[in-house]
Design an enzyme around this catalytic site. Structure first.
Site, mmCIF file in Angstrom:
data_model
loop_
_atom_site.group_PDB
_atom_site.id
_atom_site.type_symbol
_atom_site.label_atom_id
_atom_site.label_comp_id
_atom_site.label_asym_id
_atom_site.label_seq_id
_atom_site.Cartn_x
_atom_site.Cartn_y
_atom_site.Cartn_z
ATOM 1 C CD GLU A 197 -2.424 1.356 2.545
ATOM 2 O OE1 GLU A 197 -2.954 0.396 2.905
ATOM 3 O OE2 GLU A 197 -2.935 2.411 3.316
ATOM 4 C CD GLU A 220 -2.677 7.008 5.849
ATOM 5 O OE1 GLU A 220 -3.791 6.348 6.388
ATOM 6 O OE2 GLU A 220 -1.659 6.818 6.249
#
Length: 566
Positions: free
Chosen positions: A141, A146
């Site tokens: 990933e 974020e």
């Protein structure tokens, strides 16, 4: 494979110290219409159940397409406090799977972020075919951005990799705005992803580089060598941000100006083979495949050091502390299957503390039966060893000598059957599945003491082919400033060590026995750029056996072995 949709071609050049990259746009959404482009995005719906309830993170929202709107050249993903599907919040999650899938490239998005406790917007990537390397996170990933809503001046860039959950691992870096918050204005979030390296940017400022990862489903550079797709979402609640509280107001939105993907169309080069075993940037050795063990007459351990790193290092080194008995006092290592095709030597940086003397027995454990496992001990696999002697004069590394790069040719490792008793006796670091005799599975370092402590920092472990064509002379590492070879090897009376300088600098060349005693200084002085010296090694009066040569220049050390026979 790159799947292309129609785009307006845009090309720009980014020059770095390692190479000049020419990025050509291959995919984009400028959000110029009035609805979401169904040819580029698919909305994921619901709460992830039944397969991944809470989307694997205990999130609180119900995703629905209506929460993603396009207007005035902007995509808006809105989180609302409303009851749908048994959840108290709604939001949207969009992905490009099957419509935009890429291996390598520059992926960027310009966005303004929400603010408030429990809000979790993200711009990220998952593998298009996760079955290639296995269930998350063995399949990988890439988190481009974020953000936790109650830390509005910080964003995170993260890699997830390793084994299948819960054996997953991750490496994270934080970028902090010099002023203001990410809710105040738009910012550009990007990654540049190439074979063996992923870099993170905010507004074109590089703040993180990752070159070390692994997958239980395949050899490095797995899992980041296959197609990934993009995901945009705004989660509410979850493991990272926690849940909203009384200070959180709704609705909240992540507003995206554009998303663009580029590929590198610069002229192909033949870069040096550099397979990074570990650059320590995860800052968590015991959580990333490392282990430590104590011996019968001592013990010790390893952990991360965020202060003492070499000039070529990043944010972390690995520090080790063992001592202070004589003999075997423990060790450490890392399991990381790697196909070393093309590499010819092992390199690492080390900073040993002053006043100490010990030997690091570096063991490359080589899988011969194709199962990517090394039993302890093994009767079916090989182990190849190099004794790195650390002391006042080395020869491998000088105690108290600061940061030094040690370079060990594969030819200097010898088959060691004292622990792993089997194998085919051939160090062929190519995977069995690729036609070789067996790839590297682990590096294990045994610490052999002399009565002093064995405390040091180490960093940037890599396998390299220094003879390959360099991308840029300016990018060449100082330790690559000379090439060298002993011939013949072995020899009975005298041989020659040939050293060639690629740039002018001071060099000292010495020969030691395996106990670290200096046998002879072959050369000390300046080698001019392009100069080759053939240094005679007179071993006629030495006992037959194995000897070590050390070439020290510009703070770096290269070592190798030769054999004097009778």
């Amino acid at each position: 494979m790159i799947r292309l949709t129609w785009f307006a071609a845009v090309t720009f050049v980014i020059a770095s110290s390692a190479s000049a990259q020419t990025w050509e746009q291959v995919w984009a959404d400028e959000f110029d219409g009035s609805t979401l482009d169904a040819g580029k995005w698919t909305a994921q719906l619901g709460d992830g159940c039944p397969d991944l309830c809470g989307w694997g993170n205990n999130e609180l929202e119900w995703y629905q397409a209506a929460n993603a709107t396009v207007e005035d050249g902007m995509l808006t993903i809105t989180a609302r406090e409303e009851s749908v599907g048994g959840k108290n919040y709604t939001s949207a999650r969009l992905r490009t799977i099957g419509k935009g899938d890429w291996t390598y490239g520059r992926m960027e998005a310009r966005a303004r972020l929400p603010i408030g406790k429990g809000l979790w917007p993200a711009i990220w990537m998952l593998p298009t075919e996760p079955s290639i390397y296995g269930t998350w996170a063995a399949s990988g990933e890439i988190d481009i951005m974020e953000y936790v809503g109650d830390k509005p001046a910080e964003v995170l860039g993260t890699l997830h990799y390793g084994g299948t959950f819960p054996a997953n691992q991750s490496s994270t870096r934080t970028y902090t705005l010099p002023s203001g918050t990410f809710a105040d204005d738009f910012h550009v979030f990007a990654v540049e992803w190439e074979a063996g390296a992923i870099r993170w940017y905010v507004d074109d400022e590089l703040y993180a580089t990752q070159t070390s990862w692994s997958s239980s489903g395949g050899a490095y550079p797995a899992p980041f060598d296959v197609d990934f797709h993009l995901i945009l979402n705004l989660a509410v609640g979850g493991n990272l941000p926690g849940n909203p509280d009384g200070t959180t107001t709704f609705p909240q939105a992540m507003v995206v100006d554009y998303v663009r993907v580029y590929k590198d169309v610069s002229e192909p080069v033949d870069p040096p083979v550099s397979l990074v075993f570990d650059d320590m940037e995860h800052g968590n050795p015991l959580g990333n495949g490392w282990f430590a063990f104590g011996g019968s007459v001592g013990g010790g351990g390893i952990d991360a050091n965020a202060v003492d790193v070499p000039a070529t290092g990043g944010g972390f080194s690995l520090q080790a502390g063992f001592g202070g008995a004589a003999g075997f006092i423990g060790g450490f290592g890392r399991t990381k299957p790697m196909d070393l095709t093309g590499a010819t030597e092992f390199r690492f940086w080390i900073k040993p503390d002053a006043g100490q003397a010990y030997t690091l027995e570096i063991n490359l454990q080589d899988d011969d039966n194709g199962d990517n496992l090394i039993p302890s001990p093994s009767s079916v696999d090989d182990e190849y060893q190099f004794s790195c002697v650390v002391g006042a004069s080395g020869p491998c590394a000088v105690a108290g000598g600061g940061w030094q790069e040690v370079v060990i040719p594969f030819s200097s490792f010898v088959d060691d059957n004292s622990f792993n008793t089997g194998g085919n006796g051939v160090f062929d670091p190519v995977a069995v599945a690729a036609g070789g005799n067996g790839q590297l599975v682990a590096i294990v370092v045994a610490v052999i003491g002399t009565g002093t402590d064995a405390t040091f920092r180490t960093d940037n472990w890599a396998f390299v082919d220094p003879t390959a064509t360099s991308v840029s002379e300016d990018a060449e590492l100082p330790a690559q400033a000379f090439t060298y070879a002993v011939y013949p090897n072995p020899f009975a009376g005298s041989g020659a060590l040939q050293v060639t300088a690629k740039r002018s600098h001071h060099v000292q060349v010495d020969v030691f026995d395996l106990l670290g005693r200096k046998m002879e200084q072959l050369f000390e002085g300046v080698l001019a750029a392009g100069e080759t010296r053939s240094l005679t090694i007179d071993g006629s009066a030495w006992p037959a056996g194995v000897y070590v040569y050390r070439i020290a220049g510009e703070g770096h050390i290269a070592t190798g072995r030769f054999v004097v026979s009778r």
